[in-house]
Design an enzyme around this catalytic site. Structure first.
Site, PDB file in Angstrom:
ATOM      1  N   LYS A 203       0.831  -1.331   0.083  1.00  0.00           N
ATOM      2  CA  LYS A 203       0.093  -0.033   0.069  1.00  0.00           C
ATOM      3  C   LYS A 203       0.997   1.204   0.070  1.00  0.00           C
ATOM      4  O   LYS A 203       0.687   2.091  -0.890  1.00  0.00           O
ATOM      5  CB  LYS A 203      -0.920   0.063   1.191  1.00  0.00           C
ATOM      6  CG  LYS A 203      -2.006   1.228   1.248  1.00  0.00           C
ATOM      7  CD  LYS A 203      -2.925   0.572   2.245  1.00  0.00           C
ATOM      8  CE  LYS A 203      -2.970   1.914   3.364  1.00  0.00           C
ATOM      9  NZ  LYS A 203      -3.918   1.392   4.411  1.00  0.00           N
ATOM     10  N   GLU A 209      11.061  -4.861   3.350  1.00  0.00           N
ATOM     11  CA  GLU A 209      11.028  -6.339   2.684  1.00  0.00           C
ATOM     12  C   GLU A 209      10.258  -6.298   1.280  1.00  0.00           C
ATOM     13  O   GLU A 209      11.070  -7.083   0.408  1.00  0.00           O
ATOM     14  CB  GLU A 209      10.145  -6.951   3.684  1.00  0.00           C
ATOM     15  CG  GLU A 209      10.676  -7.155   5.151  1.00  0.00           C
ATOM     16  CD  GLU A 209      10.172  -5.947   6.173  1.00  0.00           C
ATOM     17  OE1 GLU A 209       9.777  -4.937   5.389  1.00  0.00           O
ATOM     18  OE2 GLU A 209      10.101  -6.275   7.378  1.00  0.00           O
ATOM     19  N   GLY A 260      -4.302  -2.102   6.120  1.00  0.00           N
ATOM     20  CA  GLY A 260      -3.527  -3.526   5.658  1.00  0.00           C
ATOM     21  C   GLY A 260      -4.301  -4.729   5.963  1.00  0.00           C
ATOM     22  O   GLY A 260      -4.521  -5.276   5.116  1.00  0.00           O
ATOM     23  N   ARG A 261      -4.503  -4.682   7.274  1.00  0.00           N
ATOM     24  CA  ARG A 261      -5.122  -6.151   7.949  1.00  0.00           C
ATOM     25  C   ARG A 261      -6.456  -6.429   7.546  1.00  0.00           C
ATOM     26  O   ARG A 261      -6.962  -7.412   7.602  1.00  0.00           O
ATOM     27  CB  ARG A 261      -4.891  -6.203   9.363  1.00  0.00           C
ATOM     28  CG  ARG A 261      -5.647  -4.941  10.082  1.00  0.00           C
ATOM     29  CD  ARG A 261      -4.993  -4.948  11.432  1.00  0.00           C
ATOM     30  NE  ARG A 261      -5.288  -3.504  12.075  1.00  0.00           N
ATOM     31  CZ  ARG A 261      -4.915  -2.578  12.072  1.00  0.00           C
ATOM     32  NH1 ARG A 261      -3.860  -2.113  11.071  1.00  0.00           N
ATOM     33  NH2 ARG A 261      -5.352  -1.625  12.815  1.00  0.00           N
ATOM     34  N   GLU A 347      -3.181  -6.230  16.177  1.00  0.00           N
ATOM     35  CA  GLU A 347      -2.767  -4.905  15.519  1.00  0.00           C
ATOM     36  C   GLU A 347      -4.102  -3.722  15.714  1.00  0.00           C
ATOM     37  O   GLU A 347      -3.701  -2.687  15.805  1.00  0.00           O
ATOM     38  CB  GLU A 347      -2.608  -5.135  14.064  1.00  0.00           C
ATOM     39  CG  GLU A 347      -1.438  -3.878  13.745  1.00  0.00           C
ATOM     40  CD  GLU A 347      -1.147  -4.218  12.522  1.00  0.00           C
ATOM     41  OE1 GLU A 347       0.204  -4.808  12.138  1.00  0.00           O
ATOM     42  OE2 GLU A 347      -1.423  -3.978  11.068  1.00  0.00           O
ATOM     43  N   HIS A 378      -2.898 -32.981  20.251  1.00  0.00           N
ATOM     44  CA  HIS A 378      -1.638 -33.791  20.413  1.00  0.00           C
ATOM     45  C   HIS A 378      -0.556 -32.969  20.984  1.00  0.00           C
ATOM     46  O   HIS A 378       0.597 -33.336  20.981  1.00  0.00           O
ATOM     47  CB  HIS A 378      -1.406 -34.463  19.104  1.00  0.00           C
ATOM     48  CG  HIS A 378      -2.513 -35.301  18.694  1.00  0.00           C
ATOM     49  ND1 HIS A 378      -2.711 -36.878  19.147  1.00  0.00           N
ATOM     50  CD2 HIS A 378      -3.513 -35.082  18.071  1.00  0.00           C
ATOM     51  CE1 HIS A 378      -3.621 -37.303  18.615  1.00  0.00           C
ATOM     52  NE2 HIS A 378      -4.249 -36.239  18.128  1.00  0.00           N
ATOM     53  N   LYS A 493       9.176   0.297  11.650  1.00  0.00           N
ATOM     54  CA  LYS A 493       9.664   0.515  10.028  1.00  0.00           C
ATOM     55  C   LYS A 493      10.738   1.541   9.880  1.00  0.00           C
ATOM     56  O   LYS A 493      11.842   1.318   9.326  1.00  0.00           O
ATOM     57  CB  LYS A 493       8.408   0.751   8.962  1.00  0.00           C
ATOM     58  CG  LYS A 493       7.429  -0.304   8.836  1.00  0.00           C
ATOM     59  CD  LYS A 493       6.362   0.239   8.069  1.00  0.00           C
ATOM     60  CE  LYS A 493       5.569  -0.732   7.574  1.00  0.00           C
ATOM     61  NZ  LYS A 493       4.637  -0.627   6.523  1.00  0.00           N
TER      62      LYS A 493
HETATM   63  C1  G6Q Z   1      -1.575  -3.718   8.487  1.00  0.00           C
HETATM   64  C2  G6Q Z   1      -0.339  -3.076   8.731  1.00  0.00           C
HETATM   65  C3  G6Q Z   1       0.916  -3.586   8.143  1.00  0.00           C
HETATM   66  C4  G6Q Z   1       1.050  -3.455   6.742  1.00  0.00           C
HETATM   67  C5  G6Q Z   1       2.554  -4.102   6.131  1.00  0.00           C
HETATM   68  C6  G6Q Z   1       2.684  -3.696   4.871  1.00  0.00           C
HETATM   69  O1  G6Q Z   1      -2.587  -3.200   8.886  1.00  0.00           O
HETATM   70  O2  G6Q Z   1      -0.172  -1.596   8.404  1.00  0.00           O
HETATM   71  O3  G6Q Z   1       0.979  -5.254   8.501  1.00  0.00           O
HETATM   72  O4  G6Q Z   1      -0.077  -4.491   5.802  1.00  0.00           O
HETATM   73  O5  G6Q Z   1       3.553  -3.272   7.060  1.00  0.00           O
HETATM   74  O6  G6Q Z   1       2.423  -2.548   4.423  1.00  0.00           O
HETATM   75  P1  G6Q Z   1       2.593  -2.164   2.751  1.00  0.00           P
HETATM   76  O7  G6Q Z   1       1.111  -2.680   2.294  1.00  0.00           O
HETATM   77  O8  G6Q Z   1       2.643  -0.540   3.091  1.00  0.00           O
HETATM   78  O9  G6Q Z   1       3.778  -2.818   2.155  1.00  0.00           O
END
Ligand code: G6Q
Length: 529
Positions: A203, A209, A260-261, A347, A378, A493
């Site tokens: 986003k 990463e 994001g989540r 989160e 188990h 980050k």
């Molecule tokens: C989700 C968080 C986090 C995010 C990642 C990736 O709610 O904000 O998990 O989705 O850090 O972020 P980008 O999509 O910006 O790479």
């Protein structure tokens, strides 16, 4: 809006919590109780007779929901009011409109912000449908690699794994999230790059990463003499550093109003799910999610599945003082779903201030973890049955298996064995087992509930995803916390980037000797304090 501890129902619940129902007592767990404490909706059943709630507790919990105006807040959320904010301090100040991504069916929202958002989603969906039709007609690609992390990985990955039984036989999905060269190489080593698409999902368009792994992927294509432009797709925010369509075979957008989540049903999940399941499979996920959105919004309090689950969670967390929740799906296909829910819940509701900016003087979100059953039985169930910590459980189960083939062994099918285990555990955990031998004594009163559905198909998966999104949102509404920002993640980050700069400084041998890693660590600590 009064603060959580000032709500009248909270005081009532505190008194009731002094003497909760003893489910281990003979005559407590009756078939009538199990039948009565059950909510149903379009093939879904929420069974909660095995929670430590009595009728007065349930009454008080629904009063709590009413007092906290949860239905009004759900309506505000789905119509696009700005809910992602904290009063009087700098905060994201955004609408929360992941529901608009699937508001593409009957019963659409009419508020302008929601209409605008669902219109944007519809446009991206059309673009994706066209793109997938082209991919089908060219018949060139068999594999897709999704590069993304956190919200840009967990939900889509969990859903893809869950629905593998419905994937096209000629299509496979792979995921890379970590900035771990071994993982990236392992995924790419197993692929024929001629037939591979890569979708880079970020986003912000700047996550370390993801940006690194994109370059890794591009280098692999180049090494094979292939032009990355013919293989790499992008999903990103408008005007992000990745918003450069000239570099990609196709690009799609995600917007600020989707966290994001909460983004699995946006283009973040849609590209890979659409590629593997086909566009109609993707639409079924969206239809399932929309059905649950509509239910969360319109069902009366006492018939509302995600709200009831949210209230039971609040009872366990704030009144029985239980700090953790285990999510246990009795379906191997849901192996990564607890990981997705861990992010979604922790989160969103792992917050220490409420929406007025004041410190929360009550417990907020619990620690979420989990693993499919029966495997968990188990391993860690020992602690759950007889340990000194009480762990509430949220089970999921399905009346039918995904695939038709099942085998009768010793007079039962495997799916029956799976479900029998689920029900047996649920009752045993709640009711316990008397025995004069203390080592074989099970105290019971381990609260748990079951979400039961017909079959884990794309529609059901979409609905379960939305059920949990709304459970988390309802809890946040009651606690009056902001479930939609994530400052705790942002800090990581920023700090990582600082350390990385120090790595660059240490490149030469002399500099590395003068500046050992421990010093880099200390420098960051000192800068912070
Ligand atoms: C989700 C968080 C986090 C995010 C990642 C990736 O709610 O904000 O998990 O989705 O850090 O972020 P980008 O999509 O910006 O790479």
């Amino acid at each position: 809006m009064p603060r959580f501890l000032e709500l009248k129902a909270v005081q009532k619940l505190q008194k009731l919590a002094a003497d909760p129902i003893d489910l281990s007592k003979e005559g407590s767990l009756t078939p009538e109780r199990i039948a009565k404490m059950r909510l149903s909706m379009k093939g879904f059943d929420l069974l909660f007779g095995t929670e430590r709630v009595s009728e007065p507790v349930l009454e008080a919990l629904y009063e709590l929901a009413e007092e906290a105006q949860v239905q009004k807040k759900m309506a505000s959320m789905q119509s696009g009011e700005i809910l992602n904010k904290i009063e009087n301090v700098e905060s994201e100040n955004r609408s929360v409109l992941h529901t608009a991504m699937r508001d593409q069916f009957e019963g659409k929202q009419t508020a302008p912000a929601a209409v605008e958002a669902s219109g944007k989603a519809a446009k991206e969906l059309q673009k994706l449908e066209k793109f997938l039709a082209k991919v089908d007609s060219e018949n060139k690609f068999t594999d897709i690699v999704q590069i993304g992390i956190g919200g840009s990985d967990l939900g889509p990955r969990a859903l893809c794994l869950a629905l593998e039984a419905y994937a096209r036989p000629d299509r496979r999905a792979h995921f890379i999230s970590n900035v771990d060269p071994d993982d990236t190489n392992t995924v790419f080593n197993g692929l024929d790059l001629n037939k591979t698409l890569v979708v880079v999902v970020s986003k912000s368009g700047s996550t370390l990463e993801t940006v690194t792994n994109e370059e890794f992927a591009r280098a692999r294509f180049k090494k094979k003499g292939l032009d990355p432009k013919n293989h790499v797709l992008a999903v990103t925010g408008e005007k992000s550093p990745m918003d450069d369509p000239s570099r990609y075979l196709a690009s799609f957008y995600i917007w600020d109003f989707i966290g994001g989540r909460y983004s699995a049903t946006s283009m973040v999940g849609a590209v890979t799910l659409g590629f593997t399941l086909g566009f109609n499979g993707l639409k079924e996920i969206l239809r399932g999610a929309h059905t649950m959105d509509h239910h969360a919004l319109t069902a009366p309090l006492k018939e509302n599945l995600p709200l009831t689950s949210a209230l039971l969670g609040i009872w366990n967390r704030n009144f029985l003082q239980l700090p953790t929740v285990a999510i246990i799906p009795y379906s191997q296909a849901l192996i990564r779903f607890p990981a997705h829910l861990q992010q979604l819940d922790m989160e969103s509701n792992g917050k220490r201030i409420d929406k007025t900016g004041k410190a929360a003087d009550f417990s907020t979100g619990p620690v979420i973890w989990g693993e499919p059953g029966t495997n968990g039985q188990h391993s860690f169930y020992q602690l759950i049955h007889q340990g000194t910590n009480i762990v509430p459980l949220e089970f999921m189960g399905f009346r039918n298996s995904q695939r038709e083939h099942d085998l009768e062994v010793q007079s039962t099918f495997s799916q029956e064995k799976l479900l029998s285990n689920l029900f047996a555990q649920s009752i045993a955990l709640a009711g316990g087992q008397k025995n004069e031998n203390p080592n074989k004594f099970f105290p019971g009163n381990r609260p748990n509930r079951i979400l039961l559905a017909d079959r884990l198909d794309p529609f059901t998966m979409g609905a379960i995803l939305a059920y949990y999104e709304h459970k988390v949102a309802f809890q946040g509404f009651i606690w009056n916390i902001n479930s939609f920002d994530q400052e705790g993640v942002q800090l990581g980050k920023v700090l990582a980037l600082k350390i990385i700069d120090l790595f660059k400084e240490r490149r030469t041998k002399e500099k590395a000797a003068a500046f050992p890693l421990g010093a880099a660590y200390l420098k960051i600590l000192n800068e912070k304090s």
